[in-house]
Design an enzyme around this catalytic site. Structure first.
Site, PDB file in Angstrom:
ATOM      1  N   ASP A 347      -0.178 -11.126   5.066  1.00 14.57           N
ATOM      2  CA  ASP A 347       0.140 -10.042   5.993  1.00 14.57           C
ATOM      3  C   ASP A 347       1.550  -9.513   5.789  1.00 14.57           C
ATOM      4  OD1 ASP A 347      -2.164  -9.752   8.076  1.00 14.57           O
ATOM      5  OD2 ASP A 347      -1.957 -11.868   7.616  1.00 14.57           O
ATOM      6  N   THR A 348       1.621  -8.192   5.634  1.00 16.77           N
ATOM      7  CA  THR A 348       2.866  -7.487   5.363  1.00 16.77           C
ATOM      8  C   THR A 348       2.571  -6.018   5.630  1.00 16.77           C
ATOM      9  OG1 THR A 348       3.530  -9.041   3.615  1.00 16.77           O
ATOM     10  CG2 THR A 348       4.491  -6.864   3.501  1.00 16.77           C
ATOM     11  N   VAL A 349       3.610  -5.201   5.872  1.00 14.39           N
ATOM     12  CA  VAL A 349       3.402  -3.758   5.846  1.00 14.39           C
ATOM     13  C   VAL A 349       4.305  -3.154   4.787  1.00 14.39           C
ATOM     14  CG1 VAL A 349       2.695  -3.604   8.255  1.00 14.39           C
ATOM     15  CG2 VAL A 349       5.096  -3.241   7.655  1.00 14.39           C
TER      16      VAL A 349
END
Length: 525
Positions: A347-349
Site C-alpha cells: 500500500d502506497t499512493v
C-alpha cells in the site's frame, strides 16, 4: 490502437497541465491548484495530502515521502528524501533481547518518525508558488466534510481494517466495522493538524501539542520515541541515480529507496531478446521473474541508510548485471532466495503532475503496510507508519535497526529522459513490486510499443517469497507453462500494484494514464 469494442480507456491528452493519481478527487484538486496559478509541486502536494483522506489505508501524514522534480529551466532532476528515522533510543539488540528475530510490523517498535509533513513543507518552499497553506486547503476541506469511500478503498478496508488497533480503530473504523464503498469517511482531527501546519509550518507538526499527542500515544505502548526525535526530523536533497534501457534513461531516487534495483533489473533484462517474446506469454514472465529474484536478492543485501557503506556502483554496474544474467536458465526456474526478515507491503499512493511551464513532479507517499502500524495518536488520529519493518535485526547488516537510521524503503518515484529531454514522470505502487513494476512498464513501452494506458493496463506477474504471482489477465495455458518450468504459480487475491504516468510529447502536448487497478484518473486541461 486498442479495440474500441472491448473494455478499456484511451490515454488522456492536454496541453496546459495534467495530473495522474489513484483517486479522482485528488487529481481534480491538483488540477484546480494548477488552474489557480500553482506549480506542479503545489498541485502534487495538494493531491498527495488529500489522498491520505481518500485512501487512508495507503497513506497519511504519519508516513514518509520521496520526490523527483524537473524544473522548467533544466532537464536535470532533483531528488528529495522525505523519509523519517528510527528513534534515537532504538537498537536491534534491544529487540533481539526481547526475543524478536524480526521487527514486529504491527507494533510500536516498527514506528519510525513520519517525514512526509517536513518533506511537503520543504518541497513547497523550494518548488512551489502558492505556499503550503494553499496546497493543504483541499485536504482540510475533505477531512472536515468527508469523502465517500471509493470501491478499491472499500475493498482494501474490508480486508485490512482488522490490523487497526486501539485509537486506530476509534479514528478509522465505522463503529466496529470497516468503512464500506459509498460510506462517508471524515477525519476532523487530521483537518485540525493540517490547519495548524498551514498556519505555522512544519514545526506545528513536529513540536508542541501535535507531537506530544503522537509521542504520548507511542510511549504508552512501550515506544522509545521522544519529542527530540520529532523535532529533529528533517528531510534532505539527494543525487538521483540512473541507467539506460534501449533509447531511454531511467532516473530513480538513491538509497535508502530501492530505485537502483529497477535499473539493475533492466540491466539484466538487456541480455535477453524481450522484444522477440510474446508480451503476455510464459517466456517473458519467466525471464522477468528470474531476473527479479536476483535483483531483489541484491537489494536485500545492499540497500540501507544513505550513511551506510555505498555499494551503488556495484548495483548499477553492467558487469554485475551480466554476471547475474548468466545465472538465468531459460528452461528452468531457480530456487527462490530464502525469505529475509525485512517486511514488505502493498500500500502506497503515487501522484505525478506536469504544469504549463513543464515542471514535472514524481511524488510517492506511504505509511508502509495497509493502515501502517494500525496505531493512531489518541487526540488527532494520526495513523503511524510501520516503516521500521524495513529494517533487519541481523547483527552487522548495513540495514540493521539502529538509532536515527533510515530503513530500506520500498517506495520509489521514477522519471525518464530521452535524448537529454525529460519525457515521463511515473510510478508504480505496490511496495515490494515497485522496481519490477518500473521495469515492466518501461519494457511494455520500449519493447512492445504499447501506448501509455496499454502499458499500465497490461497484466502483471511477480516472483515473491517462492511464489510466482500471475494476475488473471494471463491465460490458464500460460500459468501451466510457468508451472512446468518449475514455478509455484498463484493468482494473487489483489492486483499487483497500481501505476500513474504522464508523457511530455516532443510536440509539446501531454499524455496521461492511470491504472485501472486503482480508483484513480489522469486529467488535464
Amino acid at each position: 490502437m486498442r479495440d474500441f469494442q472491448l473494455p478499456g480507456r484511451s490515454p488522456v491528452m492536454s496541453t496546459n497541465g495534467m495530473c495522474a493519481t489513484s483517486h479522482p478527487l485528488a487529481a481534480q484538486a491538483a488540477l484546480d491548484i494548477l488552474k489557480s496559478g500553482g506549480s506542479a509541486m503545489d498541485a502534487a502536494i495538494a493531491g498527495a495530502v488529500l489522498l491520505g483522506i481518500c485512501e487512508p489505508q495507503s497513506t497519511g501524514i504519519g508516513g514518509d515521502c520521496f520526490a523527483l522534480v524537473s524544473t522548467p529551466d533544466s532537464d536535470e532532476v532533483h531528488a528529495f528524501n522525505g523519509s523519517g528515522r528510527a528513534p534515537s533510543a532504538a537498537t536491534a539488540a534491544r529487540l533481539r533481547d526481547m526475543g524478536h528475530n524480526a521487527v514486529p510490523v504491527f507494533d510500536v517498535e516498527a514506528i519510525t518518525i513520519p517525514g512526509a509533513i517536513d518533506g511537503f513543507c520543504q518541497l513547497s518552499e523550494k518548488f512551489g508558488k502558492l505556499g503550503i497553506a494553499d496546497s493543504l486547503a483541499p485536504a482540510i476541506h475533505y477531512a472536515d466534510a468527508g469523502v465517500p469511500v471509493a470501491p478499491r478503498a472499500g475493498f482494501d478496508w474490508d480486508i485490512n481494517g482488522r490490523t487497526l488497533q486501539g485509537h486506530g480503530r476509534t479514528h478509522f473504523m465505522n463503529g466496529d466495522k470497516a468503512y464500506m464503498t459509498g460510506q462517508l469517511f471524515k477525519a476532523p482531527g487530521q483537518a485540525e493538524v493540517l490547519r495548524r501546519v498551514a498556519k505555522h509550518g512544519r514545526d506545528a507538526f513536529y513540536t508542541g501539542e501535535i507531537a506530544e499527542d503522537m509521542v504520548a500515544t507511542l510511549n504508552a505502548l512501550g515506544g522509545v520515541h521522544s519529542m527530540d526525535d520529532f523535532a529533529n526530523c528533517i528531510g534532505n536533497d539527494a543525487a538521483p541515480v540512473s541507467g539506460i534501457y534501449k533509447d531511454v534513461e531511467l532516473i530513480e531516487h538513491p538509497p535508502n529507496g530501492q530505485g537502483a534495483i529497477a535499473i539493475l533489473l533492466l540491466n539484466i533484462l538487456k541480455h535477453f531478446d524481450i522484444a522477440g517474446m510474446d508480451p503476455f506469454g510464459a517466456e517473458r514472465a519467466h525471464i522477468e521473474a528470474e531476473a527479479a529474484k536476483l535483483a531483489y536478492d541484491a537489494r536485500d543485501r545492499f540497500i540501507a541508510d544513505p550513511s551506510s557503506p555505498d555499494r551503488i556502483d556495484h548495483l548499477l554496474s553492467d558487469d554485475t548485471a551480466a554476471k547475474l544474467a548468466a545465472l538465468i536458465d531459460p528452461g528452468k526456474a531457480m530456487a527462490h532466495p530464502a525469505k529475509l526478515t525485512e517486511a514488505v507491503h502493498k500500500d502506497t499512493v503515487y501522484i505525478t503532475v506536469v504544469d504549463k511551464n513543464r515542471m514535472a513532479v514524481s511524488l510517492i507517499y506511504s505509511i508502509f503496510h495497509a493502515f501502517g502500524s494500525g496505531i493512531a495518536s489518541e487526540k488527532f488520529g494520526i495513523l503511524m507508519q510501520n516503516r521500521g519493518g524495513g529494517f533487519t535485526l541481523q547483527e552487522g547488516h548495513p540495514n540493521e535497526l539502529g538509532p536515527n537510521k533510515r530503513p530500506m524503503h520500498t517506495i520509489i518515484p521514477g522519471m525518464t529522459r530521452r535524448n537529454g529531454r525529460i519525457e515521463m514522470p511515473f510510478g508504480v505502487m505496490g511496495g515490494h513490486y515497485q522496481p519490477n513494476g518500473h521495469a515492466r512498464v518501461l519494457t511494455n513501452i520500449e519493447d512492445f510499443g504499447m501506448d501509455l494506458q496499454e502499458a499500465l493496463d497490461a497484466p502483471r506477474s511477480f516472483a515473491e517469497d517462492g511464489v510466482l504471482k500471475v494476475e488473471r489477465g494471463y491465460s490458464d495455458a500460460v500459468r501451466q507453462e510457468l508451472a512446468d518450468l518449475g514455478h509455484k504459480v498463484e493468482i494473487p487475491p489483489a492486483p499487483l500494484g497500481g501505476a500513474q504516468a504522464i508523457q511530455i510529447h516532443p510536440d509539446g502536448y501531454l499524455v496521461g494514464a492511470s491504472d485501472p487497478r486503482k480508483d484513480g484518473a489522469a486529467i488535464g486541461y
